[in-house]
Design a protein around this motif. Structure first.
Motif, PDB file in Angstrom:
ATOM      1  N   PHE A 175     -24.636  38.719  11.770  1.00 15.29           N
ATOM      2  CA  PHE A 175     -23.662  39.637  12.352  1.00 15.29           C
ATOM      3  C   PHE A 175     -24.273  40.547  13.403  1.00 15.29           C
ATOM      4  CE2 PHE A 175     -19.438  39.502  10.684  1.00 15.29           C
ATOM      5  CZ  PHE A 175     -19.552  38.628   9.617  1.00 15.29           C
ATOM      6  N   GLY A 176     -25.596  40.758  13.292  1.00 18.39           N
ATOM      7  CA  GLY A 176     -26.221  41.807  14.075  1.00 18.39           C
ATOM      8  C   GLY A 176     -26.232  41.645  15.578  1.00 18.39           C
ATOM      9  N   GLY A 177     -27.020  40.698  16.044  1.00 19.11           N
ATOM     10  CA  GLY A 177     -27.384  40.639  17.459  1.00 19.11           C
ATOM     11  C   GLY A 177     -26.235  40.558  18.446  1.00 19.11           C
ATOM     12  N   GLY A 178     -25.375  39.571  18.285  1.00 18.31           N
ATOM     13  CA  GLY A 178     -24.311  39.350  19.263  1.00 18.31           C
ATOM     14  C   GLY A 178     -23.372  40.537  19.388  1.00 18.31           C
ATOM     15  N   VAL A 179     -22.978  41.079  18.243  1.00 17.80           N
ATOM     16  CA  VAL A 179     -22.028  42.193  18.260  1.00 17.80           C
ATOM     17  C   VAL A 179     -22.671  43.432  18.877  1.00 17.80           C
ATOM     18  CG1 VAL A 179     -20.692  43.748  16.800  1.00 17.80           C
ATOM     19  CG2 VAL A 179     -20.654  41.306  16.362  1.00 17.80           C
ATOM     20  N   ARG A 180     -23.971  43.652  18.551  1.00 13.82           N
ATOM     21  CA  ARG A 180     -24.661  44.796  19.156  1.00 13.82           C
ATOM     22  C   ARG A 180     -24.732  44.623  20.674  1.00 13.82           C
ATOM     23  NH1 ARG A 180     -30.142  45.927  16.054  1.00 13.82           N
ATOM     24  NH2 ARG A 180     -29.735  43.898  15.125  1.00 13.82           N
ATOM     25  N   ALA A 181     -24.966  43.396  21.108  1.00 16.43           N
ATOM     26  CA  ALA A 181     -25.039  43.130  22.547  1.00 16.43           C
ATOM     27  C   ALA A 181     -23.684  43.388  23.205  1.00 16.43           C
ATOM     28  CB  ALA A 181     -25.480  41.693  22.787  1.00 16.43           C
ATOM     29  N   LEU A 182     -22.617  42.919  22.572  1.00 15.55           N
ATOM     30  CA  LEU A 182     -21.278  43.137  23.118  1.00 15.55           C
ATOM     31  C   LEU A 182     -20.986  44.637  23.204  1.00 15.55           C
ATOM     32  CD1 LEU A 182     -18.637  41.779  24.064  1.00 15.55           C
ATOM     33  CD2 LEU A 182     -17.862  41.810  21.691  1.00 15.55           C
TER      34      LEU A 182
ATOM     35  N   PHE B  15      -8.949  28.589  16.782  1.00 18.98           N
ATOM     36  CA  PHE B  15     -10.136  28.898  17.588  1.00 18.98           C
ATOM     37  C   PHE B  15     -11.334  28.073  17.105  1.00 18.98           C
ATOM     38  CE2 PHE B  15     -14.153  31.154  17.945  1.00 18.98           C
ATOM     39  CZ  PHE B  15     -14.216  31.455  19.287  1.00 18.98           C
ATOM     40  N   LEU B  16     -11.519  28.040  15.808  1.00 15.63           N
ATOM     41  CA  LEU B  16     -12.679  27.320  15.254  1.00 15.63           C
ATOM     42  C   LEU B  16     -12.635  25.838  15.649  1.00 15.63           C
ATOM     43  CD1 LEU B  16     -12.861  28.882  11.640  1.00 15.63           C
ATOM     44  CD2 LEU B  16     -14.201  29.511  13.657  1.00 15.63           C
ATOM     45  N   GLU B  17     -11.427  25.284  15.652  1.00 17.86           N
ATOM     46  CA  GLU B  17     -11.306  23.863  16.001  1.00 17.86           C
ATOM     47  C   GLU B  17     -11.482  23.661  17.507  1.00 17.86           C
ATOM     48  OE1 GLU B  17      -7.971  21.879  14.234  1.00 17.86           O
ATOM     49  OE2 GLU B  17      -8.199  20.130  15.534  1.00 17.86           O
ATOM     50  N   LYS B  18     -10.856  24.535  18.289  1.00 24.25           N
ATOM     51  CA  LYS B  18     -10.927  24.405  19.748  1.00 24.25           C
ATOM     52  C   LYS B  18     -12.367  24.548  20.244  1.00 24.25           C
ATOM     53  CE  LYS B  18      -9.311  27.009  23.710  1.00 24.25           C
ATOM     54  NZ  LYS B  18      -9.874  28.338  23.641  1.00 24.25           N
ATOM     55  N   GLU B  19     -13.131  25.391  19.582  1.00 23.52           N
ATOM     56  CA  GLU B  19     -14.520  25.619  19.989  1.00 23.52           C
ATOM     57  C   GLU B  19     -15.491  24.646  19.299  1.00 23.52           C
ATOM     58  OE1 GLU B  19     -15.673  27.857  22.282  1.00 23.52           O
ATOM     59  OE2 GLU B  19     -13.589  28.327  22.773  1.00 23.52           O
ATOM     60  N   ASP B  42     -21.904  31.714  14.069  1.00 23.85           N
ATOM     61  CA  ASP B  42     -23.175  32.409  14.231  1.00 23.85           C
ATOM     62  C   ASP B  42     -22.905  33.659  15.061  1.00 23.85           C
ATOM     63  OD1 ASP B  42     -22.934  31.629  16.873  1.00 23.85           O
ATOM     64  OD2 ASP B  42     -24.453  30.074  16.757  1.00 23.85           O
ATOM     65  N   SER B  43     -23.963  34.350  15.393  1.00 21.41           N
ATOM     66  CA  SER B  43     -23.828  35.629  16.076  1.00 21.41           C
ATOM     67  C   SER B  43     -23.007  35.509  17.361  1.00 21.41           C
ATOM     68  CB  SER B  43     -25.231  36.145  16.377  1.00 21.41           C
ATOM     69  OG  SER B  43     -25.178  37.351  17.048  1.00 21.41           O
ATOM     70  N   LEU B  44     -23.255  34.447  18.119  1.00 20.07           N
ATOM     71  CA  LEU B  44     -22.579  34.303  19.418  1.00 20.07           C
ATOM     72  C   LEU B  44     -21.143  33.836  19.283  1.00 20.07           C
ATOM     73  CD1 LEU B  44     -25.099  32.721  21.901  1.00 20.07           C
ATOM     74  CD2 LEU B  44     -24.065  34.982  21.982  1.00 20.07           C
ATOM     75  N   SER B  45     -20.904  32.881  18.382  1.00 17.44           N
ATOM     76  CA  SER B  45     -19.520  32.423  18.219  1.00 17.44           C
ATOM     77  C   SER B  45     -18.667  33.539  17.628  1.00 17.44           C
ATOM     78  CB  SER B  45     -19.440  31.139  17.389  1.00 17.44           C
ATOM     79  OG  SER B  45     -20.208  31.247  16.234  1.00 17.44           O
ATOM     80  N   LEU B  46     -19.306  34.422  16.881  1.00 23.21           N
ATOM     81  CA  LEU B  46     -18.570  35.585  16.366  1.00 23.21           C
ATOM     82  C   LEU B  46     -18.121  36.482  17.531  1.00 23.21           C
ATOM     83  CD1 LEU B  46     -17.660  37.257  13.881  1.00 23.21           C
ATOM     84  CD2 LEU B  46     -19.865  38.410  13.993  1.00 23.21           C
ATOM     85  N   VAL B  47     -19.010  36.655  18.500  1.00 20.46           N
ATOM     86  CA  VAL B  47     -18.645  37.452  19.688  1.00 20.46           C
ATOM     87  C   VAL B  47     -17.462  36.808  20.409  1.00 20.46           C
ATOM     88  CG1 VAL B  47     -19.425  38.082  22.015  1.00 20.46           C
ATOM     89  CG2 VAL B  47     -20.915  38.487  20.063  1.00 20.46           C
ATOM     90  N   ARG B  48     -17.547  35.489  20.579  1.00 25.08           N
ATOM     91  CA  ARG B  48     -16.453  34.788  21.274  1.00 25.08           C
ATOM     92  C   ARG B  48     -15.147  34.921  20.483  1.00 25.08           C
ATOM     93  NH1 ARG B  48     -19.881  30.017  21.920  1.00 25.08           N
ATOM     94  NH2 ARG B  48     -18.268  28.855  20.863  1.00 25.08           N
ATOM     95  N   LEU B  49     -15.270  34.838  19.154  1.00 24.94           N
ATOM     96  CA  LEU B  49     -14.080  34.958  18.313  1.00 24.94           C
ATOM     97  C   LEU B  49     -13.467  36.356  18.426  1.00 24.94           C
ATOM     98  CD1 LEU B  49     -12.132  33.939  16.129  1.00 24.94           C
ATOM     99  CD2 LEU B  49     -13.855  34.483  14.400  1.00 24.94           C
ATOM    100  N   VAL B  50     -14.318  37.377  18.419  1.00 23.53           N
ATOM    101  CA  VAL B  50     -13.814  38.755  18.527  1.00 23.53           C
ATOM    102  C   VAL B  50     -13.050  38.921  19.842  1.00 23.53           C
ATOM    103  CG1 VAL B  50     -14.544  41.162  18.862  1.00 23.53           C
ATOM    104  CG2 VAL B  50     -15.551  39.814  17.018  1.00 23.53           C
ATOM    105  N   VAL B  51     -13.647  38.444  20.936  1.00 17.77           N
ATOM    106  CA  VAL B  51     -12.988  38.585  22.246  1.00 17.77           C
ATOM    107  C   VAL B  51     -11.681  37.786  22.275  1.00 17.77           C
ATOM    108  CG1 VAL B  51     -13.242  38.086  24.716  1.00 17.77           C
ATOM    109  CG2 VAL B  51     -15.158  39.053  23.441  1.00 17.77           C
ATOM    110  N   PHE B  52     -11.705  36.583  21.688  1.00 20.23           N
ATOM    111  CA  PHE B  52     -10.500  35.742  21.628  1.00 20.23           C
ATOM    112  C   PHE B  52      -9.383  36.455  20.860  1.00 20.23           C
ATOM    113  CE2 PHE B  52      -8.145  32.823  18.809  1.00 20.23           C
ATOM    114  CZ  PHE B  52      -7.469  32.053  19.748  1.00 20.23           C
ATOM    115  N   LEU B  53      -9.733  37.020  19.707  1.00 19.43           N
ATOM    116  CA  LEU B  53      -8.716  37.692  18.883  1.00 19.43           C
ATOM    117  C   LEU B  53      -8.162  38.918  19.597  1.00 19.43           C
ATOM    118  CD1 LEU B  53     -10.424  37.365  15.371  1.00 19.43           C
ATOM    119  CD2 LEU B  53      -8.320  36.225  16.130  1.00 19.43           C
ATOM    120  N   GLU B  54      -9.020  39.639  20.288  1.00 16.80           N
ATOM    121  CA  GLU B  54      -8.551  40.808  21.047  1.00 16.80           C
ATOM    122  C   GLU B  54      -7.520  40.378  22.098  1.00 16.80           C
ATOM    123  OE1 GLU B  54     -12.332  43.904  20.917  1.00 16.80           O
ATOM    124  OE2 GLU B  54     -12.148  42.527  22.596  1.00 16.80           O
ATOM    125  N   ASP B  55      -7.832  39.277  22.797  1.00 16.95           N
ATOM    126  CA  ASP B  55      -6.906  38.792  23.837  1.00 16.95           C
ATOM    127  C   ASP B  55      -5.587  38.332  23.224  1.00 16.95           C
ATOM    128  OD1 ASP B  55      -8.766  39.340  25.724  1.00 16.95           O
ATOM    129  OD2 ASP B  55      -9.472  37.270  25.970  1.00 16.95           O
TER     130      ASP B  55
END
Lengths: 323, 89
Positions: A175-182, B15-19, B42-55
């Motif tokens: 959970f840490g790295g990516g969210v902190r970066a964002l 989202f999980l399927e599309k990605e 993972d950390s990065l797909s979580l970021v993409r998911l957060v941005v997707f959900l916000e949109d």
């Protein structure tokens, strides 16, 4: 030995630190015949048409660049005020323009020059920087641990942000790295890392494959994905040491387009990196990967698919602070 | 706009399927499956998911809320997001 050198670099005035770095580098080149030959052989493979004289010159500079980098990073302990007169910067206004959009900036460093100096300098200019440092091994000896402290403390002091160790971030959970970066990007800060770090074995599924200098290179998509997700501009930042070993020249390139797939985005970065490596081959840290005890020095990791020495063993935790 | 937990869960599974984080055409991820433990996110797909959900949901997700309690599973996310949307409306 390295520790004594680092302490000397940290306390000496700039010109003396570089002078000492050059003397030690030339000595190291003479003593370390395996590494010197590896540099020369790799240069022959990469840029086949070079003359032997040119290869020897580049090999000499390769050692000098490594020790000047060590000197610069050690001198960070005295703060950026000490370092700033020794750095010539191009493109800072491009970065400041990019930040006016309010979406932060993604800094793309590489194993070329010193990304730590570059991003510490940018932080000193008032842009908070979160630097992701990928430790690819756990500190095994007290020397390793001390050298890490010697790097982390001055970096943290210069950047006013604790560098994030991705290695420990992984152990904390994902959970840490990516969210902190964002979060940093949304606070209009810079998030930076080297884009050409060797992936961990368990990251092989996530890597993208590109070509660099005729060889295969595996890259993690993180920085490009972040830039796309956050809508942040992406800046490639490289540095080299000027002719005459007088100062470090830092180049912030115009924003790299984040249009298209991650491969296309990194392809644009690679095109610039390749041009710079051709211009300053001695500055490419990945030119040679020193072998572990009892093993030969290996060729650049990015060339592993094409160079005759065969593939490198999987990265499992053996790497010094100054590879 | 109010959304039900089922709708939000479907959005996340889409989202999980599309990605390509889950196999194409596979059954939706169970609401209580730990997406990190099972290496779906993972950390990065979580970021993409957060941005997707916000949109998609038209809301800004405070990043301090992106913690395992709220984002470790499809069910936890759906519950957190519906509760957040309800508070906003």
């Amino acid at each position: 030995m390295h520790i004594l050198l680092i302490i000397s670099f940290a306390v000496l005035p700039g010109f003396l630190a570089y002078g000492l770095a050059l003397v030690v580098a030339d000595l190291r080149r003479v003593i370390s015949t395996r590494e010197r030959r590896a540099v020369e052989d790799n240069l022959a493979v990469l840029f086949g048409t070079q003359t032997e004289g040119h290869r020897k010159e580049v090999a000499r500079d390769y050692f000098r660049v490594q020790f000047c980098r060590m000197a610069d990073e050690a001198r960070l302990v005295r703060g950026m005020n000490e370092m700033a007169p020794w750095i010539e910067v191009h493109g800072l206004e491009l970065l400041k323009d990019g930040l006016r959009k309010g979406k932060g900036a993604v800094g793309v460093g590489a194993h070329f020059g010193s990304q730590k100096i570059c991003f510490a300098y940018i932080a000193d200019q008032g842009v908070p920087v979160t630097l992701f440092v990928r430790w690819t091994s756990g500190p095994k000896s007290s020397t390793d641990r001390l050298m890490r402290v010697l790097t982390h403390v001055p970096l943290a002091r210069s950047m006013k942000r604790r560098p994030i160790s991705v290695g420990s971030d992984r152990s904390e959970g994902e959970f840490g790295g990516g969210v902190r970066a964002l979060g940093a990007l949304r606070a209009n800060e810079m998030v930076a890392s080297a884009f050409d770090d060797r992936p961990f074995v368990d990251e092989s599924k996530e890597t993208i494959k590109l070509r660099l200098l005729g060889g295969d290179i595996q890259i993690l998509p993180g920085l490009a994905v972040l830039a796309k997700a956050a809508g942040s501009p992406l800046f490639l930042v490289l540095s080299h040491i000027s002719k005459g070993w007088r100062r470090r020249v830092m180049e912030i390139y115009p924003p790299i387009s984040t249009e298209g797939e991650v491969e296309e985005i990194y392809g644009r970065c690679i095109a610039i990196l390749e041009r710079e490596v051709r211009m300053y081959p001695s500055h490419w840290t990945s030119l040679v990967v020193p072998g572990a005890a009892g093993r030969p020095h290996r060729v650049a990791w990015s060339m592993e698919a094409t160079l005759p020495s065969g593939p490198l063993p999987p990265l499992s935790g053996e790497r010094s602070l100054y590879p | 706009m109010a959304r039900s937990q089922t709708e939000v869960a479907a959005l996340i599974n889409g989202f999980l399927e599309k990605e390509h984080l889950t196999p194409s055409g596979s059954a939706p991820v169970a609401p209580d499956t730990d997406l990190i433990e099972s290496k779906i996110l993972d950390s990065l797909s979580l970021v993409r998911l957060v941005v997707f959900l916000e949109d998609e949901l038209g809301t800004k997700i405070p990043l301090e809320d992106v913690v395992p309690d709220n984002f470790a599973s499809v069910g936890a996310m759906a519950s957190y997001l519906v509760s957040r949307l309800d508070k906003q409306s």
